[in-house]
Write a protein that holds these residues in place. Structure first.
Motif, mmCIF file in Angstrom:
data_model
loop_
_atom_site.group_PDB
_atom_site.id
_atom_site.type_symbol
_atom_site.label_atom_id
_atom_site.label_comp_id
_atom_site.label_asym_id
_atom_site.label_seq_id
_atom_site.Cartn_x
_atom_site.Cartn_y
_atom_site.Cartn_z
ATOM 1 N N GLY A 261 8.847 6.281 -3.377
ATOM 2 C CA GLY A 261 9.075 5.283 -4.414
ATOM 3 C C GLY A 261 7.841 4.484 -4.783
ATOM 4 O O GLY A 261 7.952 3.366 -5.302
ATOM 5 N N ILE A 262 6.645 5.042 -4.540
ATOM 6 C CA ILE A 262 5.394 4.365 -4.873
ATOM 7 C C ILE A 262 4.928 4.854 -6.239
ATOM 8 O O ILE A 262 4.843 6.061 -6.478
ATOM 9 C CB ILE A 262 4.324 4.647 -3.800
ATOM 10 N N HIS A 263 4.622 3.930 -7.130
ATOM 11 C CA HIS A 263 4.247 4.278 -8.493
ATOM 12 C C HIS A 263 2.736 4.198 -8.652
ATOM 13 O O HIS A 263 2.108 3.196 -8.295
ATOM 14 C CB HIS A 263 4.928 3.353 -9.496
ATOM 15 N N VAL B 209 -2.592 2.482 -7.256
ATOM 16 C CA VAL B 209 -1.164 2.172 -7.340
ATOM 17 C C VAL B 209 -0.983 0.781 -7.933
ATOM 18 O O VAL B 209 -1.935 -0.004 -8.056
ATOM 19 C CB VAL B 209 -0.499 2.252 -5.952
ATOM 20 N N MET B 210 0.241 0.466 -8.268
ATOM 21 C CA MET B 210 0.551 -0.789 -8.941
ATOM 22 C C MET B 210 0.553 -1.950 -7.959
ATOM 23 O O MET B 210 0.767 -1.777 -6.753
ATOM 24 C CB MET B 210 1.901 -0.681 -9.653
ATOM 25 N N HIS B 211 0.311 -3.148 -8.469
ATOM 26 C CA HIS B 211 0.436 -4.361 -7.659
ATOM 27 C C HIS B 211 1.869 -4.482 -7.147
ATOM 28 O O HIS B 211 2.821 -4.062 -7.805
ATOM 29 C CB HIS B 211 0.080 -5.597 -8.489
ATOM 30 N N GLY B 212 1.991 -5.077 -5.976
ATOM 31 C CA GLY B 212 3.301 -5.220 -5.359
ATOM 32 C C GLY B 212 3.643 -4.106 -4.404
ATOM 33 O O GLY B 212 4.646 -4.181 -3.685
ATOM 34 N N ILE C 210 -9.008 -4.449 -4.697
ATOM 35 C CA ILE C 210 -7.814 -5.032 -5.295
ATOM 36 C C ILE C 210 -8.207 -5.425 -6.722
ATOM 37 O O ILE C 210 -8.801 -6.470 -6.962
ATOM 38 C CB ILE C 210 -7.311 -6.248 -4.499
ATOM 39 N N GLY C 211 -7.913 -4.534 -7.659
ATOM 40 C CA GLY C 211 -8.345 -4.734 -9.028
ATOM 41 C C GLY C 211 -7.370 -5.567 -9.838
ATOM 42 O O GLY C 211 -6.310 -5.991 -9.358
ATOM 43 N N ARG C 212 -7.741 -5.785 -11.069
ATOM 44 C CA ARG C 212 -6.883 -6.573 -11.959
ATOM 45 C C ARG C 212 -5.609 -5.822 -12.300
ATOM 46 O O ARG C 212 -4.555 -6.423 -12.502
ATOM 47 C CB ARG C 212 -7.650 -6.904 -13.243
ATOM 48 N N LEU D 157 2.358 1.173 3.477
ATOM 49 C CA LEU D 157 3.179 2.308 3.062
ATOM 50 C C LEU D 157 2.328 3.353 2.349
ATOM 51 O O LEU D 157 2.504 4.565 2.549
ATOM 52 C CB LEU D 157 4.312 1.821 2.154
ATOM 53 N N VAL D 158 1.385 2.891 1.522
ATOM 54 C CA VAL D 158 0.476 3.828 0.857
ATOM 55 C C VAL D 158 -0.419 4.516 1.885
ATOM 56 O O VAL D 158 -0.650 5.731 1.824
ATOM 57 C CB VAL D 158 -0.379 3.089 -0.193
ATOM 58 N N THR D 159 -0.933 3.738 2.834
ATOM 59 C CA THR D 159 -1.783 4.308 3.877
ATOM 60 C C THR D 159 -1.065 5.398 4.645
ATOM 61 O O THR D 159 -1.600 6.487 4.890
ATOM 62 C CB THR D 159 -2.235 3.204 4.841
ATOM 63 N N GLU D 160 0.181 5.120 5.010
ATOM 64 C CA GLU D 160 0.956 6.115 5.760
ATOM 65 C C GLU D 160 1.192 7.373 4.937
ATOM 66 O O GLU D 160 1.072 8.498 5.447
ATOM 67 C CB GLU D 160 2.287 5.511 6.191
#
Length: 472
Positions: free
Chosen positions: A268-270, A194-197, A230-232, A202-205
């Motif tokens: 709303g997770i991208h 997923v994107m930074h920020g 936590i990648g670039r 929320l992703v875990t849930e």
């Protein structure tokens, strides 16, 4: 020509010398007799192999690989003994042939090295039983079921329907993953970026919610979400789920990828690389994103108010929220316990149903939880659980509940004390517990002490009885 003359001519034909061999002379009749004896020896060896592998050793309960190996070895021994006996009966001088066989043996040894290695490897596979017919294996990137193991080669049927014939020496000298060695259970790992920020909780849930809704995913071992890196470019997560049918992992992976994409989109997770679209009108209904952060909701519940941030994060990472609508039946009477349910919003009622009436016994509101007794006591639900009002639950699968109880005595004490205060809940389980011999007279006089004792017994097989409750 008279019959007598014809018969005498036939006898002379079969007894006519063809060539001398040792102390005897080979005739056509002797060749036919030897051929018949060799055929009898061969058939007897095959019969012995069949009776041992398919009858006697099967009755003794030996695994298939060892039955085949023992039957084949004894059949080879019988055949070798019979062939030698027939040859000696012909008057062959083995001493005179030893030099010839020795010279041939050297040449054949160099030419049949691969065959010898394959035969010895096949014998090893059959005797050890580490690989058996029907096992699901992964070999050099190819997965399939073992269809046949012979002395020279092994046949593997792939998921595409083709058969691969592998020399046994190649299998014994290469890393082979046996995915069904002890059982058909296995873990499936799903990567999500997923994107930074994005809020990691929320992703875990979202990922755990997908795992809990999939019936092919086991509750114990429980699903697990790992923030892998936590990648670039973004955050890289992995969802670990266990299934009882690892041979169907591709279908499970596909179904869960669809569900993950849908769950992330609803919240709303991208995903990394996904084009963002501004949504002016919020979604509504059961699939809409939940309004509050889960850690904030849990911290607002009195029994979890004293938990620090680290322990709250562990609790959040052990389960997921679930939205329910009024009138929905959550649990049927007699269902096994699969999760601990914490009510965040709404109300859940316990219903006692008979053929004539349906009676509400008690209910659970915000901040209360249920499902711990079926998990702790390993008994089915004695009542049905019905959604009285639109509700939001936080569900922790059974595997994670066990881990929390083992590793967090404070969490165990919270659960036990809350349950001890609910006499109505304990009474609903009383008849079921007495039938199973788990409850005696006077046990409910001090319910907290009785629950602590039951919890120790449940956890002893996993932690060796080292659990210590926190006394208040």
């Amino acid at each position: 020509m008279t019959p007598a003359l014809a018969w005498n001519g036939l006898i002379r034909l079969f007894n006519a010398p063809l060539l001398p061999l040792g102390s005897q002379t080979i005739t056509l009749g002797s060749l036919l007799g030897v051929g018949l004896l060799l055929l009898v020896v061969t058939l007897a060896a095959r019969l012995l192999r069949f009776l041992l592998a398919k009858r006697l050793l099967l009755w003794l309960g030996l695994p298939e690989g060892r039955r085949e190996a023992i039957g084949t070895l004894l059949a080879i021994g019988l055949a070798a003994f019979g062939y030698v006996a027939v040859a000696q009966g012909m008057g062959l001088d083995f001493g005179a042939l030893a030099v010839l066989f020795g010279a041939l043996g050297v040449g054949l040894g160099f030419g049949l090295q691969d065959l010898t290695r394959n035969l010895s490897s096949g014998l090893t596979l059959l005797m050890e039983g580490k690989l058996k017919v029907g096992d699901l294996i992964e070999f050099e990137g190819t997965q399939g079921f073992i269809r046949e193991i012979s002395f020279r080669s092994t046949v593997i049927r792939t998921f595409q329907g083709s058969e691969i014939v592998l020399p046994n020496a190649l299998i014994t000298n290469t890393l082979v993953h046996n995915l069904s060695y002890l059982s058909s259970q296995g873990r499936v790992d799903l990567a999500v970026r997923v994107m930074h920020g994005t809020d990691p909780l929320l992703v875990t849930e979202a990922l755990l919610a997908v795992a809990l809704e999939e019936p092919r995913v086991l509750d114990d071992p429980a699903p697990k979400v790992v923030l892998h890196q936590i990648g670039r470019e973004g955050l890289e997560f992995e969802l670990w789920v266990w299934t009882a049918e690892i041979q169907n992992q591709l279908l499970l992976r596909s179904a869960m990828n669809y569900a993950i994409h849908r769950a992330l989109k609803r919240r709303g997770i991208h995903l990394l690389g996904e084009k963002q679209v501004l949504q002016l009108l919020p979604e509504a209904g059961p699939g809409a994103p939940l309004a509050f952060d889960l850690d904030e909701q849990l911290a607002a519940i009195p029994c979890f108010a004293n938990m620090d941030a680290r322990r709250l994060r562990e609790l959040v990472g052990s389960g997921a929220r679930r939205r329910l609508t009024a009138g929905q039946m959550l649990v049927e009477k007699g269902d096994p316990g699969r999760a601990l349910h914490l009510v965040l919003e709404g109300r859940i009622s316990a219903i006692h149903e008979t053929e004539r009436i349906s009676h509400r016994l008690f209910s659970f509101g915000p901040g209360e939880f249920f499902g711990e007794l079926p998990l702790l006591l390993q008994v089915p639900y004695p009542t049905a659980m019905w959604v009285q009002e639109d509700a939001v639950l936080f569900e922790i699968p059974s595997g994670n509940v066990r881990l929390l109880l083992e590793n967090r005595p404070d969490f165990a004490e919270i659960v036990l004390q809350a349950l001890a205060r609910r006499g109505d809940v304990l009474r609903s389980y009383e008849s079921c517990l007495r039938e199973r011999g788990l409850l005696r007279e006077g046990d409910l006089g001090n319910p907290l002490q009785w629950l602590r004792g039951r919890l120790r017994r449940v956890l002893e097989p996993r932690v060796g009885g080292s659990f210590q409750s926190t006394q208040n």
